[in-house]
Structures are given as C-alpha cells and as structure tokens.
Scaffold this motif. Structure first.
Motif, PDB file in Angstrom:
ATOM      1  N   ARG A 150      44.673  43.508  26.721  1.00 36.40           N
ATOM      2  CA  ARG A 150      45.823  42.494  27.337  1.00 36.40           C
ATOM      3  C   ARG A 150      45.811  42.194  28.859  1.00 36.40           C
ATOM      4  O   ARG A 150      45.546  42.986  29.664  1.00 36.40           O
ATOM      5  N   SER A 151      46.220  40.993  28.932  1.00 44.15           N
ATOM      6  CA  SER A 151      45.938  40.474  30.422  1.00 44.15           C
ATOM      7  C   SER A 151      47.269  41.126  31.233  1.00 44.15           C
ATOM      8  O   SER A 151      47.027  40.957  32.557  1.00 44.15           O
ATOM      9  N   THR A 152      48.311  41.472  30.453  1.00 49.51           N
ATOM     10  CA  THR A 152      49.552  42.114  31.286  1.00 49.51           C
ATOM     11  C   THR A 152      49.266  43.692  31.490  1.00 49.51           C
ATOM     12  O   THR A 152      50.212  44.362  31.931  1.00 49.51           O
ATOM     13  N   GLU A 153      48.245  44.341  31.281  1.00 53.09           N
ATOM     14  CA  GLU A 153      47.960  45.582  31.300  1.00 53.09           C
ATOM     15  C   GLU A 153      48.177  46.026  32.577  1.00 53.09           C
ATOM     16  O   GLU A 153      47.245  45.563  33.612  1.00 53.09           O
ATOM     17  N   CYS A 159      37.368  46.521  34.560  1.00 52.07           N
ATOM     18  CA  CYS A 159      38.006  45.309  34.716  1.00 52.07           C
ATOM     19  C   CYS A 159      38.536  44.588  33.519  1.00 52.07           C
ATOM     20  O   CYS A 159      39.594  43.952  33.725  1.00 52.07           O
ATOM     21  N   GLU A 160      37.760  44.652  32.496  1.00 50.35           N
ATOM     22  CA  GLU A 160      38.212  44.170  31.283  1.00 50.35           C
ATOM     23  C   GLU A 160      39.449  44.890  30.350  1.00 50.35           C
ATOM     24  O   GLU A 160      39.155  46.094  30.538  1.00 50.35           O
ATOM     25  N   SER A 161      40.166  44.201  29.777  1.00 54.74           N
ATOM     26  CA  SER A 161      41.186  44.837  29.076  1.00 54.74           C
ATOM     27  C   SER A 161      41.466  43.920  27.948  1.00 54.74           C
ATOM     28  O   SER A 161      41.221  42.733  27.939  1.00 54.74           O
ATOM     29  N   ASP A 217      48.998  38.868  36.192  1.00 56.67           N
ATOM     30  CA  ASP A 217      50.201  38.746  35.233  1.00 56.67           C
ATOM     31  C   ASP A 217      50.853  39.986  34.949  1.00 56.67           C
ATOM     32  O   ASP A 217      52.104  39.906  34.558  1.00 56.67           O
ATOM     33  N   SER A 218      50.390  41.317  35.325  1.00 54.47           N
ATOM     34  CA  SER A 218      51.088  42.327  35.355  1.00 54.47           C
ATOM     35  C   SER A 218      51.947  42.580  36.330  1.00 54.47           C
ATOM     36  O   SER A 218      53.174  42.967  36.216  1.00 54.47           O
ATOM     37  N   LYS A 268      38.688  38.696  36.030  1.00 54.99           N
ATOM     38  CA  LYS A 268      39.456  39.096  34.950  1.00 54.99           C
ATOM     39  C   LYS A 268      40.545  40.340  35.599  1.00 54.99           C
ATOM     40  O   LYS A 268      41.688  40.277  35.267  1.00 54.99           O
ATOM     41  N   CYS A 296      43.242  38.346  37.633  1.00 56.33           N
ATOM     42  CA  CYS A 296      44.188  37.881  36.594  1.00 56.33           C
ATOM     43  C   CYS A 296      45.335  39.077  36.039  1.00 56.33           C
ATOM     44  O   CYS A 296      46.334  38.748  35.750  1.00 56.33           O
ATOM     45  N   ARG A 297      44.467  40.140  35.814  1.00 54.38           N
ATOM     46  CA  ARG A 297      45.313  41.229  35.341  1.00 54.38           C
ATOM     47  C   ARG A 297      46.390  41.581  36.245  1.00 54.38           C
ATOM     48  O   ARG A 297      47.746  41.990  35.917  1.00 54.38           O
TER      49      ARG A 297
END
Length: 1415
Positions: free
Chosen positions: A657-660, A653-655, A702-703, A695, A698-699
C-alpha cells in the motif's frame, strides 16, 4: 464545472454545423396545441444558442416534452418540430453527444406518432443520400451507420429507404475505387481514402445484416453493384488488408442474405474458395456471373484467405450443420489456409492466416460441443488427434510459434489449445468418459514427450506446455519429467526466456496445488519440496545477476499462490549454517561459490517479494516484520553483492500500500544505506536505487496526506510525531544530498544525488514558506552555496548531469539561486555566450542549459540590452508567464543570430580562424535548444517570428556553403584549406583546393600555425610537434589549428544546421493554401519547406563525412515526419514531395553518369540514409506501395547482370546493395521489409561471384545484415548458440523462395569441392550457403511430409565435407545436422562410416577422412 468545460471544448466545432438549421426548420409557435407550442419554443431557443452544452440540455427537454404528446397533437407544427430534430440528427458528426441527444429525443415520440417521426427522418436522410457533393459522402455513410446503432426509428428509416441506401453506398464505393486509381504517389491521401472505403464497406454490411428479410426481395442492380465493388477490392492489391478482409466478409454476407442458410450457400462459398466455377449453378444469374468473375486462375492468393475469414465470421457454425456441403466447407477452410503458408510473404498476412485458423478451430469446436451426437462421424475422425489434418495443423504451429510478431505467436498458441480440445471432443464413442488420465491417451502422451524433448530455447514450446497443463494438470508433466521445476528455474537467468518460463511455472504450481489439495489432506510439504526448495537452492548458489528475473517474474507469483510459504522460506534459510547467512565472513567450503549471494541474499530476495505483495509488513520491534533481526537487515544493506543490497533496499522501500506509514526504523535503515552507496559505479544499481527511493518518497507523500487528514479529524499525538519524523527525515535527506555536490565530486555521486533531489522537488517542494497540506517546505535546507554547487554541475562534461542540474535549479528557491539579480543574470548570460563559441563541443551544451535557466526570468530583456545595446527589443513589464517565455526566447535568438551573422562573415573570410577561435556550431545549437523550449503552436508575435524564421533559414544556408566543401571532400579527414586574403581573392579560394594528405602521421598531429602579418595572409607550417589547442586571439596573436579541429568544426556545424532546419520544419505551423482553406496562417511556408528538403538532398547525397550525413539524416527525418502529419490539411504539392524526391534519386542511382556527385565509396555515404528517411515516412496504415516499388527496383539493380562488366556499370549495383542493407536494418520499416528478404539474400549470395571487389564487399555487408534480420540479434558470445537459429521447416516456410535458390547454388558449389588435379577450388558462395544452413536445426515434426523437403540438401552437404579448406569442412558438419531426420541418424552415420577408406593408400585424402569424421 470541469466536465462542462471539457464538453464545451469538445463540441465547439458543432456550432458551425448548426447555423443553417433555423432557416430550414420553420418552427411556428402560433398554431397547434400547448404541448407542441412549448416543444417548438424549446427547439427555437436551442437553435439560437451558441453553447453546445445548453443545446444538448434543451434537446433532452424537448424529448421529455415529446413523451407527453398524443395523436391529437399531430399537425404541421409537430411535423416542423420533428423535422428540426431530424435535421439536427443528420447534420452533426457521427460520434457527437448532440446526435445522441437528438436520437434519444426522437425515440421518445409516442408510438402513435412514430410514423411521422420516421417520415421526417426518412425525408432528411433521403436529402442527404441525394446530395451530389462527394465531400459529404463520409458524413452520410456515418449517418447511415448511426441509424442502425441501437436507434429503432433509424432502423425503420433504413428499411424504408433500403433500395436508395444500397444504391447510394454502391455509388460511393464506385467513386472511391475510381479515386484510388488516380492517387498514385499520394500515399497520405490514399490512406485517408482507405479509411473512408473501410467505413463504407462496414456500413453496407450493417445494412445487409439489419435488413435480412428485405434484401432477398431487393432489386439485383444495387446488390450486384455492391458485389462487384467487393470483388474489385478483393482482387486489387493496392487496398490495405483491413479493407480486403472486410470485403471478404461482405461477399459471404451478401451471398447468405440472397440465398439463405441452406446447403447451397456452403456450395457457392466452397467454389469461391477453390476458385472454380463448378458449384455455382444454384444462385441467381446475376450473382452467378459475378461469382464466376472471382473464380479466375490469376487472382491474388489473399482472396481465398479473406473469403475463408468471411465464411467463418458470417456463417453460423453452432449446432448441427445444415448439410454435407457445410461439412465439406468446414474441412476446406484449413486446407486452403495451410496452402497459403508457403506463398505468404508479408508478416501482416501471416497474422491474418493465424487469426483465421484460430477462428476456424473455434467454429469446429462449436460444431462439436453443441451436441456430439449431431456431428457426422467422418467429421469427428477428420478432427481427431493424429489425423492428417491435425498433423498439418501441428506443422503450421511448429513453423510459426516463434514468429517475430507477437500476434502470430499468440494465435498459434490458441490454435494448439483448440486442437487439444478438438481431440478431447472427438474421442471414440467406446472410450470411457470417466477415464481422463492423459497417460492412457497415446496421442497426448506422445505429444507431451515430444514437446519436453525439444530444446528449451524454443519460446513456442512454453505456451504449448501451458496448454497441456491447463487441460491435463501439472502431475501429467511432472510424471513425464520430474526435474521440470529445476529445469525451468535454471532458465530464469535468461532475459529472453524468463517471462515464458515463469508463466509456465505459474501454471504448473497453481495446477499442482489444486490437484494435491483435492487428493490429500497433508499436501503442503510435498508442494514445498516440489516448488519452494528448488527455488531456495537456486537463490543461494547461483550468481545474483542470474536470479534477477526470479524476483521480477517468478517469486511474486509463487507468494500470491501460497502466502504461507514465506514462513517456510524463512525457516529454511535461517536454518542454514551461520557462515552461509553471513557470507562475507564465512568459509568458502560451506558458503558455496564466492560469487553467490548465500542464504542472506536469498532471504532478502524472498522477503522483498513478500513485502511487495503485502505478505509481510514492517514493525517497530527489534525483529523486522517479526521474522528477522534488524542487524541482519543492516548487514544486507551494505553487502558486497550489488543485488543483495538492492533486495534489502527494496525490502525497506517497497510496500503493498502506498499509504503505509514509514516507521522510524525504516528511516534509520535508509540513513544507514544511503551514504556508502551514493558512489556506486554500476549504472544498474544507480537506476534501481532511484526507482526504489521514488517508491519510498511516494509512500512518504501519500501517507503524510493520510496522517494530516487523521490529525485534523482525531488529533492523535502519534500522527503528529510521524509527521515530525517525516520532516526531519526529508530535511536530512535533502541536506546530505546537497552536501555531496561539491566541486570535483565523482560522476556517480553527482548523478545519483541529483536524481534523488529531482525526485524530492517533484514530490515535495523546495520553495521556502510553502505550507500546503501534504507537502514539506524544504527550501530552508538550501543555501546559496548549495545552489552554486548545483550550478557548477551544469558545467559537467556529462550530459545527464547537466540535464538534472538544470531541472533542479528551476525548482530551488529563487533567493538561493539568485538568478533574479541583474548582475548575476548578466554574468551567467556572458558565460553562456562565451561557452557557445568554445572549441569544446560540450561547452555549447552547457551554454544551452544556462540560457534555458535565463528564459524563465522576467527581467531578462534589460540584461540582454546591456549585453548588446544594438538589439531592437520591447520590454513589457506586465506580461503573462507564457508571453514572457516567448518574448525572452525571441530576444535570445535575435542576440545569438546577430552574433552568428558577424562570426559567419569572419568564417567566410577565413575558415581556419573560425575553427580555432569561434566555431559556428555552438551558436546554432543554442538557437535550436531555445526553440525546443517553446510551444510553437500558440505563439503570439507571429510577424516577428515569421521574419526571424526566414533569417534563420538563410543563415543556415550560408553556414552550409562555408563548411560543406570540407565534409563533401573526397578525403575530409585530412583536409586543411588554403586560406588567402579575402580582399585579393574575394573570399575562400574554393576549399576543394586543399593540401594533399601526407603519408606520415605528422600531418594529423602537428598544428598549422597561422600568423596575421600586416600584408597578405601567410601560412607557415610548423613541422614541430605542438599542442593542438593554442591561444586564440583574433587581433594579431597567432592561433593554431589542426585538420582534426577544422573537420570537427565543419561536421558539427553541418549537424547543428540539420538539427535547426529539422526543428523549424517539424514544430512550426505551416503556412499553406488548398481547396478547402484559401490561406492557413503559419510561420513557415511551403516554398521554405521544399527548399529545406532540397538542401537535405544535397547534403545527404554529396557529404562524405559520416558524422555530417548521419546527423543530416536525423534532421531530414523530422522534415519527412512533418510532411506525413501535415498532409491531411496541407497542400497537394507537399504530399507529392517524398515520391518525387525518391524517384529522382533512384534515377540518379540507376544512371552511371561520370559527372554524378554521388559517393560510390564509404558504403554510398548518405544515399541509403536519404532513401531510408523517405520510405520510413510512408504511413503504416497504407499499402506500402512506395516501399514495394522501390524494393523491386533496388533488387533488380543489386542482382548481377551479364552486361555489367566494367567498373562504371557496377556502380549502380554497389549503390543498390548498400541501400538495401540500410533498409533491411531500419527498424521503422518493421515487418514490411520481410517479404523482400528472400530476394535480398539471393542478391547478396550472387554478389559474391562478381569480379569487382566493391560488389563483393557490399554483398558481404548485406549478407551480414540479412543474417541478423532473419535469425535475430546475436544474444551471446557463442557463435553457434541456438538462440539465433530456427528450424529448417520454419525457415523455408517463411522464405520459400530460398529453397530452390539455395539448393541450386549448393549443387553448383558442391561440384567444385573435389578436383582430380589436386588443386584447391573454392566456390565464392560456398561458405555463405553453409553458414545459412548451419543456422538451422531439426524440426520437431521430423519425418512428416512437407512440400519443402530437406532431403535433397543432405548429399550435397556431405560432399562439401571433402573440401580442402578446414573451415568449410567444419561448417559442412554443422550444416548437416538439421537435414538428418531423427529416424535417419543411424543410417546416415553408417553411410559416413562406409565412405571412410578401409586401409591406407596413396590416393586417400586426409581431408575426406577428417570431413567425414566431423559430420
């Protein structure tokens, strides 16, 4: 447009100030040059506008027009224009764009015309200074400060009017000082006055600083008056510290401004610090007289502190010192500050001492670092490491590095860092500058060894070691302690120590990396062996819950320092034996402890941290990120250890960049993880799952926005494919979560599913047909069956599920929920009304949530009329959303109030029937819940609300009258009142005439069955064991009620009444009148607020049931908060209410009146809560005079006195002890209560000597609270853990009054340990004294001198080891440890051995032998 709108809202209040300007500035456009005509026309237009933004634009235009003028344009017309701008500048508020614009326009005046501008501004400012209205003084003070804030013309104006300005500020300060003496009891007004006084002192300092040349020639009258005001502030302890500290700086600044910067200034300041008149011969006579007034023996100790701060802040210390007096002053400041250590009580004052000491160390460094050759040798010797001053400063550091205030700890660390720098700067001249090896420096080497030898639970140790690393490098510490990385990693399992250990670890490995890189070419392997390998060993072999903080604090920092270390971690963990990777099926001998996570868990932890830092990224290949196979990741997602699963989920889940963009494999991994983990029983796992899924979502959001943008621009097929995968994934997620919410689903499943569904509704949308960019319409997934299942969750017994389900229902498609259908709405309304009278308390919460759903429906009022046609409601078909909510809330409250009034009449006739069939608290809870949904500051139906509020308050009082006799009974737990026919007795026959409790438990378990025959009410006691809940029928069928049901009904009714009254007082606008505003409209009046306060007073002081007075306290706190907030604009009567109420209750506590209704048992019941609420409402920015006065009275009452020999005379003492216990436990009082800990401890210890059991019991509770307050909350099962201890030096430094008290008490108690008669004599306070002393441990500065020496305690504690009580001997052995210096351990052991008998004999007591051996 939005920026202009914000400015208009911000500046709208300025229009009132500008209405009078056109009348004062007579602008003429007929005469003068064309430039002046255009300028006058611009200003006229500006002053006639009502839009503040346009006014600013026109003033800027006027500034541009002023730039084009020349000397020929001078004349009356120009003077009128300049006068208009000056009036604008001096009329509007300080931090106003309009004032800044006017200043900018005036600054645009050509140099040849600046004299006229200064004259105009001086004239306007002079008028302001001459205004007699005291209400304008704060504004004038702000104007003076603004003139000196980067405004050149304003500064010239102040210099021109310097005498008038100084005189005005002096008069303002004198007026403030006079007002402060008359504000006793009005703490809010006093706090506002403190802020005004602070602004005046700061402005006077600004004037003195900017007018250095002219101040010396100024007449002594205004300067002497200012100095007298400063001295008054310094010596008056009613002023807050911010004002006193600023006044201390102002005193030194004024002396410097008058006398210059020569050696005489340092001499005068030194005399002021010492408090001695010698040395005051050089200043002028008027200055000398006022300084002598400050040098009195009875001045408060804080005066020297604030003067020290002023000397360091206002005198220049850079470069060479002007003379020997400056050197003496520099060394006198730390001596003065260290002398305050044992006299400082307030934590805020300790913060000032720490900050000033750090400021002093910075000033000393400035003296040394400029040019070392210019610093006197004697000063260098005094500041060098190992000197007497350095030792005393280290004692201060060790005593304060674990202070409760973060600021004190931070300043202490900065002081330690500066001391190391001072030592480096003051090395002997013959030392080799190139020799920077700390091991060759005896002072640094010994300091390092002593710090590393201390216990690791001492948090201050980490900051000091970090300073050593920063200055001398990591290799220095690793050379002394090679196992330092492993020792610190072992501490990462403790939440309280993990942040400190991780910070030190980061300093160490960053410094070590830099040192190795500068020394060797092939250094990475050594660095990995030092830092990475111990980390992997801990991750593999330690329990997962103990390594949580490694992931949070340490691992991200390590990867940021060396991203390439990830490859080393993966190789090392994958190179482990296979059974250690697959820990589920491995052999225990190879995998380590079964509770450890193994190599697989460690691998997930490392990869997760790397993923969050952007070191590793996901890919579409079979290897995740090119590092590990996906099958291994799938195995980790369903691992048996919770933390391994969470690390694996975090990896997905974590990255960085939020747009990945999410890959299809990541979505498949979520599909693999979610179904088996929805029913997790661990709250921590559920919270982490929701956080990580947030998270991920949200990715997705945003992506997806990025993909849509690229799709429009480039039209790539892969972007469309990703969006389709997103849509399918979100539909799958929503559908699966909704399918879980079946009737009978477990709590954990419902909670986790509803949490994730609420996340989906917040980030995306469940509204059908929503095609906004970047959003996915998920409404088509929701069916009416799903909505019904969510609605069923509202009826859950768990509050969290109710709240989440209610929130989700408001986001689901209305077509699926179906609440807009009148029949459905009616059924839900009837269900809510039925649940609001249920005998199950959580049903009323369900009813409140159902009503919340209905409040949003536009067609609710017709349904309410169908439910109750007698309601007088208005239907407005075309109303705004906010008006619909207000009208619906008004209608629902009227319906609930109407039914409550009917049921209340029945309760007045028969409380037993009400408890069994229609408890009152449910209706009131629903009314409170409806009010919480409203923004009460912008209600439009004010007349209806005003009448409704009066009705609600009246109903609350009626309810209280009905149920309060039960909760105020001396034994409310076993009370069933005798109900009689209301027609014959006129209602209840005084519920206090109750059946006395029986000895058997049948009284509490058996129901009282009541029947309603045709004649008088008859009560038949059913002695058989029956069910607590029987069928209820008001129309003749019998109902059953127990004492428990009755009590629950009563105390919950009292609770809801308190909540409703508190809600009304806290949220409704107040209707009041004062000197400024004749009538301020509102919904609740001052009389109603005061009446509510008297109601809370009665309930808190007379209720016996804990549930009743604890929740009445919550409502009363809301009332006191409202009084605290409304005082700035409210009436003086409300301002004085807390003080008046407090004085009244304290007088009642002091008097031992037998007729008093105060509860002397049950730990004084609600009395401590009442006083606690009143004291907590005192503003934090005030001087806390109310708290100080109350604590003095309570401590005087709690202390034993010779004239208290009877039970009646000890009742006030019991009350005082119980009240003190509540105040010491109150977190809202914070550090303000610390100065009274010593007196409270003395009262608790002396209370044990009382012959009255009630006093001893209350003293026990108070003592326990104080132990927690002093040593902190117990953080483990070990009763003697060092986490809840402190050094003896720190203890007696923070509480110096306890030193002589504990010593005298221990001496008295130790004298009773041995007796020749052989009888056991146990002093009442002996165990308490030993318990306190055993919580101490040796100080790192053992062997140094201290005014609070520990040596006198040692022989007394050794004598206590001879007690006949085993527990006393054990405690004496533990208490002896902190009082034996390290150098005295051999001699102490030798002394104890010599006390042992050489041979057995008849007079030898085994207790003596055992006690000596224990010690």
């Amino acid at each position: 447009f939005s920026v202009l709108l914000k400015k208009q809202l911000f500046l709208s209040f300025l229009l009132i100030c500008l209405h009078f300007l056109p009348h004062q500035a007579s602008l003429s456009v007929d005469g003068g040059a064309d430039g002046v005509k255009h300028l006058a026309q611009t200003l006229q237009t500006c002053l006639q506008l009502t839009d503040a933004v346009q006014q600013i634009q026109l003033i800027k235009k006027a500034g541009s027009q002023l730039e084009t003028l020349s000397e020929e344009d001078a004349g009356e017309a120009l003077d009128a224009c300049l006068n208009a701008l000056s009036l604008i500048y001096t009329s509007v508020q300080a931090k106003n764009p309009l004032r800044r614009a006017a200043a900018s326009a005036l600054s645009s005046v050509p140099e040849c015309l600046q004299g006229r501008a200064v004259d105009s501004l001086s004239s306007c400012l002079s008028d302001c200074l001459s205004t007699p209205c005291s209400e304008q003084h704060p504004h004038t003070v702000d104007t003076i400060a603004a003139c000196l804030d980067g405004f050149h013309l304003g500064e010239r104006c102040i210099n021109k009017l310097l005498r008038q300005v100084l005189k005005f500020i002096c008069e303002v300060l004198q007026e403030y000082l006079q007002q402060n003496s008359g504000l006793a009891g009005r703490h809010i007004a006093q706090a506002q006055l403190m802020q005004s006084c602070l602004a005046a002192v700061k402005t006077s300092m600004l004037v003195l600083q900017r007018s250095q040349g002219a101040v010396g020639a100024a007449p002594p009258e205004p300067l002497g008056g200012l100095l007298s005001c400063y001295i008054h502030i310094l010596t008056d302890e009613e002023f807050i510290q911010a004002v006193q500290s600023t006044a201390g700086m102002a005193v030194v600044l004024l002396i410097r401004s008058v006398m210059g910067t020569g050696d005489e200034v340092a001499s005068v300041v030194s005399s002021l610090l010492r408090g001695s008149a010698p040395g005051l011969d050089s200043p002028p006579r008027w200055l000398q007289l006022r300084c002598e007034a400050l040098c009195t023996s009875g001045r408060p100790p804080g005066v020297a502190l604030y003067l020290s701060h002023g000397a360091l802040a206002m005198l220049g210390w850079k470069g060479s010192l002007p003379g020997p007096q400056w050197e003496e002053l520099l060394l006198l400041v730390p001596e003065t500050l260290l002398g305050l250590d044992v006299s400082v009580k307030e934590s805020s004052t300790a913060m000032v001492v720490a900050r000033v000491l750090t400021l002093w160390s910075g000033a000393a460094l400035d003296c040394l670092q400029e040019k070392s050759g210019l610093c006197p040798p004697s000063l260098q010797v005094a500041l060098r490491g190992g000197s007497i001053l350095q030792r005393h400063l280290l004692e201060h550091i060790y005593s304060h590095w674990e202070h409760p205030l973060d600021g004190v700890r931070h300043q202490t660390r900065s002081l330690f860092h500066n001391l190391l720098l001072l030592h480096r700067c003051t090395k002997p001249a013959d030392s080799d500058p190139a020799d920077s090896d700390p091991a060759s420096d005896p002072y640094v080497a010994e300091l390092t060894r002593s710090l590393l030898g201390l216990e690791w639970h001492m948090r201050g140790k980490y900051g000091s070691l970090g300073c050593l690393v920063e200055l001398y490098g990591a290799e220095h510490l690793l050379g002394v302690q090679p196992r330092l990385p492993s020792l610190l990693l072992d501490l990462m399992g403790d939440q309280t120590l993990a942040p400190y250990a991780s910070d030190l670890l980061e300093r160490l490995f960053v410094s070590h990396k830099a040192q190795l890189a500068a020394q060797e070419s092939d250094w990475m392997e050594l660095w990995h062996r030092t830092w990475v390998n111990p980390l992997l060993d801990v991750l593999c072999h330690t329990r997962p819950e103990q390594t949580t903080y490694i992931l949070d604090y340490f691992l991200p920092k390590l990867l940021r320092c060396s991203p390439s270390s990830l490859a080393h971690m993966v190789r090392a963990l994958q190179g482990a034996p296979p059974c250690r990777t697959e820990s589920i099926q491995c052999v225990p001998e190879l995998s380590g402890p079964s509770s450890s996570r193994g190599a697989l868990g460690a691998l997930m932890t490392c990869l997760r941290a790397a993923r969050a830092q952007g070191v590793a990224a996901a890919s579409e290949e079979s290897l995740w990120g090119g590092l590990i196979p996906l099958s291994l990741l799938q195995q980790a997602l369903i691992h048996k250890h919770d933390q391994v699963r969470m690390d694996a989920l975090g990896l997905v889940c974590e990255s960085h960049r939020s747009t990945e963009v999410l890959t299809s494999q990541e979505m498949d991994l979520i599909r693999h993880f979610l179904p088996p983990n929805l029913n997790s029983q661990s709250p921590g796992v559920r919270q982490q799952t929701v956080s990580l899924m947030k998270k991920l979502l949200c990715r997705v959001k945003d992506s997806s926005q990025l993909l849509q943008k690229r799709l429009v621009q480039e039209r790539r097929a892969e972007d469309q494919r990703s969006l389709d995968q997103y849509r399918a994934f979100l539909c799958w997620l929503s559908g699966n979560l909704l399918e879980v919410l079946l009737p009978g689903a477990s709590f954990s499943k419902c909670l986790l599913s509803l949490s994730l569904l609420n996340l989906l509704s917040q980030l995306f949308s469940f509204t059908a047909g929503n095609h906004e960019p970047g959003l996915f319409a998920l409404g088509e997934v929701v069916t009416p069956t799903h909505a019904q299942n969510v609605l069923n969750c509202v009826a859950s017994n768990f509050l969290e599920v109710k709240q989440l389900a209610t929130s989700l229902l408001s986001q689901l498609p209305p077509s699926a929920v179906g609440l807009q259908v009148p029949e459905t709405m009616l059924s839900v309304l009837r269900a809510a009304l039925d649940l609001s009278t249920s005998t199950k308390p959580y049903d009323s919460v369900t009813a409140a949530h159902l009503l919340h759903l209905l409040l949003q429906q536009p067609d609710l009022i017709p349904v309410l009329l169908r439910c109750d046609p007698g309601l007088d409601l208005q239907i407005r078909p075309e109303a705004s959303r906010s008006l619909i909510l207000e009208l619906n809330a008004l209608a629902v409250i009227r319906l609930l109030l109407r039914r409550l009034q009917t049921e209340l009449s029945g309760a007045e006739a028969s409380l037993l029937q009400a408890a069994a069939s229609f408890p009152l608290y449910g209706r009131v809870h629903c009314i409170t819940a409806v009010l919480q949904r409203l923004n009460t500051e912008c209600l439009s139906q004010t007349e209806q609300w005003t009448g409704l509020v009066s009705e609600l308050i009246a109903v609350c009082y009626r309810m209280s009258d009905v149920v309060s006799p039960v909760v105020q009974s001396s034994s409310p737990e076993g009370l069933i009142p005798m109900d009689t026919d209301s027609e014959t007795t006129g209602g209840l026959q005084r519920i206090l005439q109750e059946i006395q409790p029986r000895d058997s438990n049948d009284f509490f378990n058996s129901a009282r069955e009541l029947e309603k025959p045709e004649g008088d009410d008859q009560i038949r006691v059913n002695n058989n064991k029956t069910s607590m809940f029987g069928t209820t029928d008001v129309f003749g069928e019998g109902y059953r009620v127990t004492a428990q049901m009755l009590l629950v009904c009563c105390w919950r009714s009292m609770k809801e009444v308190a909540m409703l009254l508190g809600q009304l007082c806290q949220t409704l606008p107040l209707h009041y009148s004062n000197e400024i505003e004749p009538t301020h409209p509102g919904l609740i009046t001052e009389q109603q607020v005061e009446g509510v306060g008297l109601y809370f007073r009665q309930q808190l002081l007379q209720s016996r049931h804990r549930g009743a007075f604890e929740l009445a306290y919550v409502g009363f706190v809301r009332l006191t908060d409202m009084l605290c907030k409304c005082i700035g604009s409210g009436s003086r009567n409300l301002q004085q209410l807390p003080t008046r109420w407090l004085s009244e209750v304290l007088e009642e506590v002091k008097s031992s009146d037998p007729t008093s209704k105060l509860c002397a048992t049950r730990r004084s019941a609600g009395i401590p809560f009442y006083i606690q609420a009143l004291l907590s409402s005192e503003p934090k920015a005030s001087s806390c005079s109310l708290l100080k006065a109350t604590m003095k009275q309570l401590i005087a009452l709690a202390s034993p006195a010779a004239d208290r020999s009877t039970d009646a005379s000890t009742v006030p003492q019991v009350h005082a002890l119980n009240i003190l216990r509540a105040l010491y436990r109150d977190t809202r009082l914070g550090e303000n209560i610390i100065p009274f800990v010593s007196e409270g401890m003395q009262a608790a210890v002396l209370g044990f000597t009382s012959p009255v059991w009630a006093v001893r019991n209350s003293s026990t509770l108070l003592f326990s609270t104080l132990i927690t307050r002093i040593f902190g909350v117990k953080r483990g099962k070990d009763e003697h853990s060092k986490k809840n201890r402190m050094t003896g030096r720190e203890f007696f430094t923070r509480f110096p009054a306890l030193y002589p008290f504990l010593l005298s008490q221990l001496e008295e108690a130790a004298s009773t340990v041995e007796s020749d008669s052989g009888h056991v004599t146990l002093h009442p306070s002996l165990f308490l004294l030993l318990l306190v002393l055993s919580r101490l441990y040796p100080s790192p500065m053992d062997g140094s001198s201290s005014p609070l020496g520990l040596a006198p305690f040692r022989p007394l504690i050794m004598r206590c080891s001879r007690s006949a009580v085993y527990r006393t001997r054990e405690m004496a052995a533990r208490a002896l440890v902190p009082f034996v210096l390290v150098t005295q351990i051999p001699s102490t052991v030798r002394t104890l051995l010599q006390d042992l008998p050489a041979e057995p004999g008849p007079n030898i007591q085994q207790n003596h032998i055992h006690g000596a051996l224990l010690q």
